[in-house]
Design a protein around this motif. Structure first.
Motif, PDB file in Angstrom:
ATOM      1  N   ILE A 128       0.844  -1.207   0.000  1.00 37.05           N
ATOM      2  CA  ILE A 128       0.000   0.000   0.000  1.00 37.05           C
ATOM      3  C   ILE A 128       0.870   1.246   0.000  1.00 37.05           C
ATOM      4  O   ILE A 128       0.608   2.211  -0.735  1.00 37.05           O
ATOM      5  CB  ILE A 128      -0.947  -0.011   1.213  1.00 37.05           C
ATOM      6  N   GLY A 129       1.928   1.238   0.804  1.00 41.69           N
ATOM      7  CA  GLY A 129       2.838   2.385   0.811  1.00 41.69           C
ATOM      8  C   GLY A 129       3.471   2.622  -0.540  1.00 41.69           C
ATOM      9  O   GLY A 129       3.587   3.770  -1.001  1.00 41.69           O
ATOM     10  N   ALA A 130       3.888   1.535  -1.208  1.00 43.22           N
ATOM     11  CA  ALA A 130       4.479   1.663  -2.537  1.00 43.22           C
ATOM     12  C   ALA A 130       3.452   2.181  -3.543  1.00 43.22           C
ATOM     13  O   ALA A 130       3.774   3.000  -4.417  1.00 43.22           O
ATOM     14  CB  ALA A 130       5.029   0.315  -2.991  1.00 43.22           C
ATOM     15  N   LYS A 168      -8.636   4.818  -1.158  1.00 45.67           N
ATOM     16  CA  LYS A 168      -8.849   4.553  -2.591  1.00 45.67           C
ATOM     17  C   LYS A 168      -7.540   4.194  -3.312  1.00 45.67           C
ATOM     18  O   LYS A 168      -7.183   4.784  -4.339  1.00 45.67           O
ATOM     19  CB  LYS A 168      -9.533   5.752  -3.252  1.00 45.67           C
ATOM     20  N   VAL A 169      -6.841   3.228  -2.741  1.00 47.44           N
ATOM     21  CA  VAL A 169      -5.571   2.784  -3.329  1.00 47.44           C
ATOM     22  C   VAL A 169      -5.904   1.857  -4.504  1.00 47.44           C
ATOM     23  O   VAL A 169      -5.849   0.633  -4.399  1.00 47.44           O
ATOM     24  CB  VAL A 169      -4.687   2.095  -2.279  1.00 47.44           C
ATOM     25  N   ASP A 170      -6.242   2.457  -5.623  1.00 45.19           N
ATOM     26  CA  ASP A 170      -6.779   1.708  -6.763  1.00 45.19           C
ATOM     27  C   ASP A 170      -5.735   1.402  -7.836  1.00 45.19           C
ATOM     28  O   ASP A 170      -6.072   1.160  -8.995  1.00 45.19           O
ATOM     29  CB  ASP A 170      -7.975   2.443  -7.382  1.00 45.19           C
ATOM     30  N   GLY A 204     -14.333  -3.112   1.514  1.00 48.19           N
ATOM     31  CA  GLY A 204     -14.310  -2.121   0.439  1.00 48.19           C
ATOM     32  C   GLY A 204     -13.413  -2.443  -0.734  1.00 48.19           C
ATOM     33  O   GLY A 204     -13.060  -1.548  -1.513  1.00 48.19           O
ATOM     34  N   TRP A 205     -13.049  -3.717  -0.886  1.00 46.13           N
ATOM     35  CA  TRP A 205     -12.203  -4.127  -1.999  1.00 46.13           C
ATOM     36  C   TRP A 205     -13.026  -4.707  -3.141  1.00 46.13           C
ATOM     37  O   TRP A 205     -14.112  -5.249  -2.929  1.00 46.13           O
ATOM     38  CB  TRP A 205     -11.194  -5.172  -1.534  1.00 46.13           C
ATOM     39  N   GLY A 232     -11.261   3.532  -7.961  1.00 46.20           N
ATOM     40  CA  GLY A 232     -11.532   3.914  -6.584  1.00 46.20           C
ATOM     41  C   GLY A 232     -11.425   2.802  -5.558  1.00 46.20           C
ATOM     42  O   GLY A 232     -11.616   3.051  -4.357  1.00 46.20           O
ATOM     43  N   LYS A 233     -11.103   1.566  -6.003  1.00 47.03           N
ATOM     44  CA  LYS A 233     -10.989   0.460  -5.061  1.00 47.03           C
ATOM     45  C   LYS A 233      -9.715  -0.347  -5.316  1.00 47.03           C
ATOM     46  O   LYS A 233      -9.351  -0.567  -6.476  1.00 47.03           O
ATOM     47  CB  LYS A 233     -12.180  -0.497  -5.182  1.00 47.03           C
ATOM     48  N   PRO A 234      -9.068  -0.827  -4.256  1.00 43.82           N
ATOM     49  CA  PRO A 234      -7.996  -1.806  -4.459  1.00 43.82           C
ATOM     50  C   PRO A 234      -8.621  -3.129  -4.900  1.00 43.82           C
ATOM     51  O   PRO A 234      -9.790  -3.409  -4.607  1.00 43.82           O
ATOM     52  CB  PRO A 234      -7.360  -1.924  -3.072  1.00 43.82           C
ATOM     53  N   VAL A 235      -7.843  -3.953  -5.598  1.00 43.46           N
ATOM     54  CA  VAL A 235      -8.343  -5.212  -6.146  1.00 43.46           C
ATOM     55  C   VAL A 235      -7.726  -6.389  -5.392  1.00 43.46           C
ATOM     56  O   VAL A 235      -6.515  -6.428  -5.176  1.00 43.46           O
ATOM     57  CB  VAL A 235      -8.025  -5.320  -7.653  1.00 43.46           C
TER      58      VAL A 235
END
Length: 280
Positions: A128-130, A168-170, A204-205, A232-235
């Protein structure tokens, strides 16, 4: 990119590498490595936009993070076979002063390794940080991560899951190796994970399912996952695999999570995994 027949051939050789590596040092984790082989081969030889020349910051390329670092044999083999370092170095796995530690580490500066992993539960936070760094840098490339299903028993996973959806790490595609096994036995017996699709959707994924030991499905679902980015969503991909896939006496058993084959078992395994590339 290589065609599907070549990908299957590479996967067979990688499985051969795995059993030979853990046999040689009589240590390591063959079960999960064999189960995740098709995924990592499809990723590195088809989907991942990456440079074996290796810049640890990875600007202008996709990045992969292995969270369940105990399956290092499969990752080392795939990295070597895709050009990050000499294939012969696979023969040094888990030996003193080797760059190929039992769990991947950065101190040895092995090309392809960006974080030390194996302390379960941490890889999603790093990914997530990357991914957020990519966004801040205006870099449109994708972050991929891989996790074990037993790893989901770590609380940090769910903190990271909330954070990624909220922010929203999409540009992130995470995959869970759902093999139903961990070192102490079946996950349902150790600590049941319940309905994983419902859990990740509730967090929320955007969730997909994949047959991780069918190369065609791996290629298809990874492509679908990429198409769902930027919305708008991580997968999350729930990847059903068979621990020990490709070696009949290892398949489906948690006993092969972390032990090495003896001489007779190695020969049995190699008879099932014909060499498609040159052995290390």
């Amino acid at each position: 990119m290589v065609d599907i027949n070549e990908l299957k051939m590479i996967a067979t050789q990688v499985r051969r590498d795995i059993v030979r590596m853990v046999h040689k040092c009589q240590s390591g984790h063959p079960g999960g490595s064999l189960g995740c082989t098709d995924f990592l081969v499809a990723l590195y030889f088809h989907h991942l936009k990456h440079d074996p020349g290796f810049n640890i910051d990875g600007p202008g390329e996709d990045l992969f993070f292995l969270s369940n670092g105990h399956i290092s044999p499969v990752w080392y083999s795939v990295l070597a076979r895709s050009g990050y370092f000499d294939v012969k170095e696979l023969g040094t796995f888990r030996t003193l002063n080797s760059r190929l530690q039992g769990h991947p580490a950065t101190h040895e500066k092995l090309p392809g390794i960006r974080i030390a992993s194996g302390s379960l539960g941490q890889g999603l936070s790093v990914a997530i940080g990357a991914a957020l760094s990519k966004k801040l840098n205006g870099d449109k490339h994708t972050i991929f991560s891989l996790h074990g299903d037993g790893e989901l028993q770590e609380g940090q996973i769910w903190e990271a899951a909330m954070f990624a959806a909220h922010n929203k790490v999409d540009n992130l595609i995470s995959t869970i190796d759902v093999n139903g096994q961990q070192i102490d036995g079946p996950t349902d017996r150790v600590l049941s994970l319940g309905n994983l699709r419902a859990k990740w959707e509730a967090f929320g994924w955007d969730v997909l399912a994949m047959h991780g030991n069918e190369m065609e499905d791996v290629l298809r679902v990874l492509e679908e996952a990429k198409q769902r980015l930027g919305k708008g969503k991580p997968v999350m991909i729930l990847m059903k695999t068979n621990m020990g896939h490709g070696v009949d006496f290892m398949m489906g058993s948690h006993h092969w999570h972390g032990i090495a084959p003896n001489d007779e078992q190695l020969q049995n395994a190699l008879l099932q995994l014909h060499s498609t590339l040159k052995d290390f």
